[in-house]
Design an enzyme around this catalytic site. Structure first.
Site, PDB file in Angstrom:
ATOM      1  N   LYS A  22     -15.728   1.247  47.229  1.00 30.93           N
ATOM      2  CA  LYS A  22     -15.584  -0.158  46.797  1.00 30.93           C
ATOM      3  C   LYS A  22     -14.389  -0.808  47.484  1.00 30.93           C
ATOM      4  O   LYS A  22     -14.501  -1.913  48.007  1.00 30.93           O
ATOM      5  CB  LYS A  22     -15.373  -0.213  45.273  1.00 30.93           C
ATOM      6  CG  LYS A  22     -14.891  -1.564  44.791  1.00 30.93           C
ATOM      7  CD  LYS A  22     -14.723  -1.623  43.300  1.00 30.93           C
ATOM      8  CE  LYS A  22     -13.395  -1.140  42.758  1.00 30.93           C
ATOM      9  NZ  LYS A  22     -12.265  -2.070  42.865  1.00 30.93           N
ATOM     10  N   ASN A  23     -13.261  -0.103  47.489  1.00 31.82           N
ATOM     11  CA  ASN A  23     -12.042  -0.739  47.982  1.00 31.82           C
ATOM     12  C   ASN A  23     -11.950  -0.763  49.509  1.00 31.82           C
ATOM     13  O   ASN A  23     -10.970  -1.266  50.072  1.00 31.82           O
ATOM     14  CB  ASN A  23     -10.809  -0.082  47.348  1.00 31.82           C
ATOM     15  CG  ASN A  23     -10.725  -0.437  45.863  1.00 31.82           C
ATOM     16  OD1 ASN A  23     -11.407  -1.356  45.395  1.00 31.82           O
ATOM     17  ND2 ASN A  23      -9.908   0.295  45.118  1.00 31.82           N
ATOM     18  N   CYS A 116      -4.624  -9.070  34.794  1.00 29.27           N
ATOM     19  CA  CYS A 116      -5.838  -8.384  34.351  1.00 29.27           C
ATOM     20  C   CYS A 116      -5.432  -7.325  33.340  1.00 29.27           C
ATOM     21  O   CYS A 116      -4.247  -7.134  33.076  1.00 29.27           O
ATOM     22  CB  CYS A 116      -6.642  -7.832  35.519  1.00 29.27           C
ATOM     23  SG  CYS A 116      -6.131  -6.254  36.127  1.00 29.27           S
ATOM     24  N   ARG A 121      -0.151  -8.035  37.878  1.00 28.08           N
ATOM     25  CA  ARG A 121      -0.698  -7.993  39.229  1.00 28.08           C
ATOM     26  C   ARG A 121      -0.450  -9.282  40.022  1.00 28.08           C
ATOM     27  O   ARG A 121      -1.384  -9.984  40.407  1.00 28.08           O
ATOM     28  CB  ARG A 121      -2.192  -7.652  39.188  1.00 28.08           C
ATOM     29  CG  ARG A 121      -2.436  -6.342  38.447  1.00 28.08           C
ATOM     30  CD  ARG A 121      -3.837  -5.875  38.533  1.00 28.08           C
ATOM     31  NE  ARG A 121      -4.182  -5.406  39.864  1.00 28.08           N
ATOM     32  CZ  ARG A 121      -5.409  -5.009  40.206  1.00 28.08           C
ATOM     33  NH1 ARG A 121      -6.378  -5.051  39.302  1.00 28.08           N
ATOM     34  NH2 ARG A 121      -5.662  -4.586  41.421  1.00 28.08           N
ATOM     35  N   ASP A 304      -5.891   5.132  40.250  1.00 28.47           N
ATOM     36  CA  ASP A 304      -7.300   4.901  39.901  1.00 28.47           C
ATOM     37  C   ASP A 304      -7.987   6.155  39.352  1.00 28.47           C
ATOM     38  O   ASP A 304      -9.163   6.105  38.984  1.00 28.47           O
ATOM     39  CB  ASP A 304      -8.074   4.372  41.128  1.00 28.47           C
ATOM     40  CG  ASP A 304      -7.642   2.973  41.512  1.00 28.47           C
ATOM     41  OD1 ASP A 304      -7.004   2.299  40.687  1.00 28.47           O
ATOM     42  OD2 ASP A 304      -7.933   2.543  42.640  1.00 28.47           O
ATOM     43  N   ARG A 397     -18.809  -2.715  37.952  1.00 25.72           N
ATOM     44  CA  ARG A 397     -18.016  -3.352  39.006  1.00 25.72           C
ATOM     45  C   ARG A 397     -17.725  -2.354  40.124  1.00 25.72           C
ATOM     46  O   ARG A 397     -17.607  -2.756  41.282  1.00 25.72           O
ATOM     47  CB  ARG A 397     -16.683  -3.852  38.446  1.00 25.72           C
ATOM     48  CG  ARG A 397     -16.807  -5.093  37.585  1.00 25.72           C
ATOM     49  CD  ARG A 397     -15.433  -5.630  37.261  1.00 25.72           C
ATOM     50  NE  ARG A 397     -14.584  -5.518  38.434  1.00 25.72           N
ATOM     51  CZ  ARG A 397     -13.294  -5.194  38.424  1.00 25.72           C
ATOM     52  NH1 ARG A 397     -12.686  -4.970  37.301  1.00 25.72           N
ATOM     53  NH2 ARG A 397     -12.615  -5.121  39.552  1.00 25.72           N
TER      54      ARG A 397
HETATM   55  N1  EPU Z   1       2.470  -6.061  43.567  1.00 25.18           N
HETATM   56  C1  EPU Z   1       3.417  -7.053  43.449  1.00 25.18           C
HETATM   57  N2  EPU Z   1       3.249  -8.182  44.213  1.00 25.18           N
HETATM   58  C2  EPU Z   1       2.205  -8.337  45.074  1.00 25.18           C
HETATM   59  C3  EPU Z   1       1.264  -7.306  45.190  1.00 25.18           C
HETATM   60  C4  EPU Z   1       1.430  -6.171  44.423  1.00 25.18           C
HETATM   61  O1  EPU Z   1       4.372  -6.957  42.674  1.00 25.18           O
HETATM   62  O2  EPU Z   1       2.134  -9.378  45.741  1.00 25.18           O
HETATM   63  C5  EPU Z   1       2.613  -4.833  42.749  1.00 25.18           C
HETATM   64  C6  EPU Z   1       1.477  -4.663  41.743  1.00 25.18           C
HETATM   65  O3  EPU Z   1       1.678  -5.400  40.577  1.00 25.18           O
HETATM   66  C7  EPU Z   1       1.463  -3.165  41.535  1.00 25.18           C
HETATM   67  C8  EPU Z   1       1.872  -2.621  42.909  1.00 25.18           C
HETATM   68  O4  EPU Z   1       2.481  -3.713  43.596  1.00 25.18           O
HETATM   69  O5  EPU Z   1       2.452  -2.836  40.599  1.00 25.18           O
HETATM   70  C9  EPU Z   1       0.743  -2.090  43.755  1.00 25.18           C
HETATM   71  O6  EPU Z   1      -0.325  -3.000  43.727  1.00 25.18           O
HETATM   72  P1  EPU Z   1      -1.314  -3.226  44.956  1.00 25.18           P
HETATM   73  O7  EPU Z   1      -1.064  -4.573  45.522  1.00 25.18           O
HETATM   74  O8  EPU Z   1      -1.218  -2.068  45.902  1.00 25.18           O
HETATM   75  O9  EPU Z   1      -2.724  -3.238  44.236  1.00 25.18           O
HETATM   76  P2  EPU Z   1      -3.977  -4.075  44.693  1.00 25.18           P
HETATM   77  O10 EPU Z   1      -3.962  -4.207  46.162  1.00 25.18           O
HETATM   78  O11 EPU Z   1      -4.081  -5.291  43.863  1.00 25.18           O
HETATM   79  C10 EPU Z   1      -5.571  -2.030  45.092  1.00 25.18           C
HETATM   80  C11 EPU Z   1      -6.908  -1.593  44.563  1.00 25.18           C
HETATM   81  C12 EPU Z   1      -6.734  -1.132  43.117  1.00 25.18           C
HETATM   82  C13 EPU Z   1      -5.737   0.029  43.093  1.00 25.18           C
HETATM   83  C14 EPU Z   1      -4.402  -0.425  43.716  1.00 25.18           C
HETATM   84  C15 EPU Z   1      -3.377   0.676  43.822  1.00 25.18           C
HETATM   85  C16 EPU Z   1      -8.448  -2.947  45.815  1.00 25.18           C
HETATM   86  C17 EPU Z   1      -9.454  -4.023  45.837  1.00 25.18           C
HETATM   87  N3  EPU Z   1      -7.844  -2.698  44.655  1.00 25.18           N
HETATM   88  O12 EPU Z   1      -5.156  -3.110  44.253  1.00 25.18           O
HETATM   89  O13 EPU Z   1      -8.015  -0.667  42.686  1.00 25.18           O
HETATM   90  O14 EPU Z   1      -5.506   0.443  41.780  1.00 25.18           O
HETATM   91  O15 EPU Z   1      -4.642  -0.950  45.040  1.00 25.18           O
HETATM   92  O16 EPU Z   1      -3.870   1.730  44.557  1.00 25.18           O
HETATM   93  O17 EPU Z   1      -8.227  -2.296  46.825  1.00 25.18           O
HETATM   94  C18 EPU Z   1      -9.662  -0.118  41.109  1.00 25.18           C
HETATM   95  O18 EPU Z   1     -10.414   0.127  42.070  1.00 25.18           O
HETATM   96  O19 EPU Z   1      -9.938   0.179  39.926  1.00 25.18           O
HETATM   97  C19 EPU Z   1      -8.392  -0.783  41.375  1.00 25.18           C
HETATM   98  C20 EPU Z   1      -7.681  -1.386  40.413  1.00 25.18           C
END
Ligand code: EPU
Length: 422
Positions: A22-23, A116, A121, A304, A397
């Site tokens: 998915k990701n 969420c 996030r 995850d 999802r």
């Molecule tokens: N963060 C910030 N500011 C930002 C971006 C992130 O503070 O601008 C923080 C987040 O709040 C979190 C940390 O950085 O504490 C890491 O978040 P990240 O940005 O890496 O998460 P994401 O990119 O929103 C992806 C996956 C998630 C997975 C996370 C961590 C996708 C579409 N989603 O989310 O997948 O948990 O990386 O590995 O790639 C899932 O599939 O169930 C899922 C939630």
């Protein structure tokens, strides 16, 4: 609305094929916006989130066709750069459209994703990085209104290694003027997969999978022809499934190296794990030993899979500390596991799980994607008549035909209409 019903107590046996990640699918589909023409993507799973991103892009003028296993994506004529609230609110990953839209069209209007269930996030790091590449933006009525002439390369340091943030910058920088360096980049396999796809489109990228990624912008990209990687989280979920049910399964079409941290922990739990090229054989132990985990960015233990691992620890032979370091509220499954008899206490970002002999079947509620998978695993071993899991749209999802795959492994699991749903 549907619910999932499980009659637990059967050890999983047999073989299961893993779907595309998915990701990886979500950034791969978004990245097609960077080229003009027919892109070919293979391995894209049939998931609600994939459907959502396609729907948003269709409203922008993108045409999708399915040809057997292949998803064809025509990005020749874009008529809009708007990702509306109604769709974005169901999937935060829609923010992945910002980088490619601003690079290709010089403008984008994307609904600001809200928090969420698992945490606030924020997307501040995405916006700061794109701004340093020359993007102008203002927030109004819940929308990010962004514009730019051609983006320019920049030195970007992420305070936190953000996965979709790194992906957004990879896409934006691929056609920016000059060189972009991302420091403290996310190293997840899905980031590496996107870099590989962009390179096949003509992008110049080096260093993915390390802390520092270097992107030298090119004038244009050609359409992609790419197969996405298998889903490591689905793989891990089945590995935990075999362990928790004391089963014996072969997991086909996966990349074992993406699961090193998980294999290490499940081996410590007592599972017997053998790797054969793109397959993993997991035999569950007679006694599930308690083991601590701490979620970390890749290659650490993935957040995850934290909820699924917690289900396993609920029936371990001792106490286990589960430390969640990525998201601030990712213990929402705990109260549902307690309804099944689990003994778990939470102190901030740490949960103490005291293993018990058994879990008991109960009606429970799915609260997010991975929490749903955790409840399915708990249901597979729960004693009693039946576990019913409501609100399983979360599961749809991110897991392709999960209950069918578990059925094939012998589990008594099926879907029913949830007549109690509004
Ligand atoms: N963060 C910030 N500011 C930002 C971006 C992130 O503070 O601008 C923080 C987040 O709040 C979190 C940390 O950085 O504490 C890491 O978040 P990240 O940005 O890496 O998460 P994401 O990119 O929103 C992806 C996956 C998630 C997975 C996370 C961590 C996708 C579409 N989603 O989310 O997948 O948990 O990386 O590995 O790639 C899932 O599939 O169930 C899922 C939630």
């Amino acid at each position: 609305m549907d619910k999932i019903v499980i009659q637990g107590g059967i050890p999983l046996k047999g073989q299961v094929d893993i779907s595309g990640a998915k990701n990886s699918a979500l950034p791969a589909i978004s990245a097609c916006l960077l080229s003009k023409g027919w892109n070919r993507l293979q391995g894209i799973p049939e998931l609600k989130d994939v459907h959502t991103i396609k729907k948003i892009m269709e409203e922008m003028g993108v045409v999708f066709k399915e040809q057997g296993e292949t998803l064809l994506v025509n990005t020749e004529n874009l008529t809009s750069c708007h990702a509306p609230y109604e769709l974005v609110k169901t999937m935060r990953a829609s923010i992945l459209l910002l980088g490619p839209l601003i690079a290709r069209m010089g403008r984008a209007k994307i609904s600001m994703p809200g928090g969420c269930a698992i945490g606030a996030r924020p997307i501040n790091l995405h916006l700061k990085a794109l701004s340093s590449m020359g993007m102008d933006m203002y927030l109004e009525h819940g929308y990010i209104n962004a514009s730019a002439k051609r983006l320019k390369g920049a030195r970007i340091f992420f305070d936190i290694p953000t996965v979709t943030g790194t992906e957004n910058i990879l896409m934006a920088a691929a056609t920016a003027k000059g060189v972009t360096v991302i420091e403290n980049a996310a190293k997840e396999p899905e980031v590496q997969d996107l870099a590989c796809m962009l390179r096949s489109m003509g992008a110049r990228i080096e260093g993915e999978g390390t802390d520092t990624i270097l992107i030298e912008g090119v004038d244009e990209l050609r359409p992609a022809d790419h197969r996405i990687i298998p889903d490591r989280i689905e793989t891990g979920t089945f590995m935990i499934g075999a362990t928790i049910t004391k089963g014996d399964i072969w997991i086909n079409n996966c990349i074992p190296e993406h699961l090193t941290a998980v294999i290490e922990k499940l081996t410590a739990v007592g599972a017997d794990i053998h790797i054969e090229d793109k397959r993993i054989h997991v035999i569950g132990p007679d006694i599930i030993r308690s083991v601590d985990i701490k979620t970390m960015p890749y290659p650490g233990f993935p957040t995850d899979l934290q909820a699924q691992f917690m289900a396993l620890m609920c029936i371990s032979d001792g106490s286990s500390i589960i430390h969640e370091t990525i998201f601030e509220n990712r213990f929402i499954h705990v109260s549902e596991l307690r309804r099944m008899g689990a003994d778990i206490s939470i102190d901030g970002s740490q949960a103490l799980v005291r293993g018990k002999d058994r879990l008991l079947a109960a009606p429970v509620m799915a609260t997010d994607l991975r929490a749903s998978a955790c409840l399915v695993l708990a249901g597979l071993i729960a004693e009693g008549e039946r576990t019913e899991i409501r609100r399983i749209y979360h599961l749809d999802r991110g897991y392709e035909r999960l209950e069918e795959k578990f059925q094939k492994l012998g589990a008594r699991i099926w879907r029913e209409k949830d007549l109690s749903a509004p």
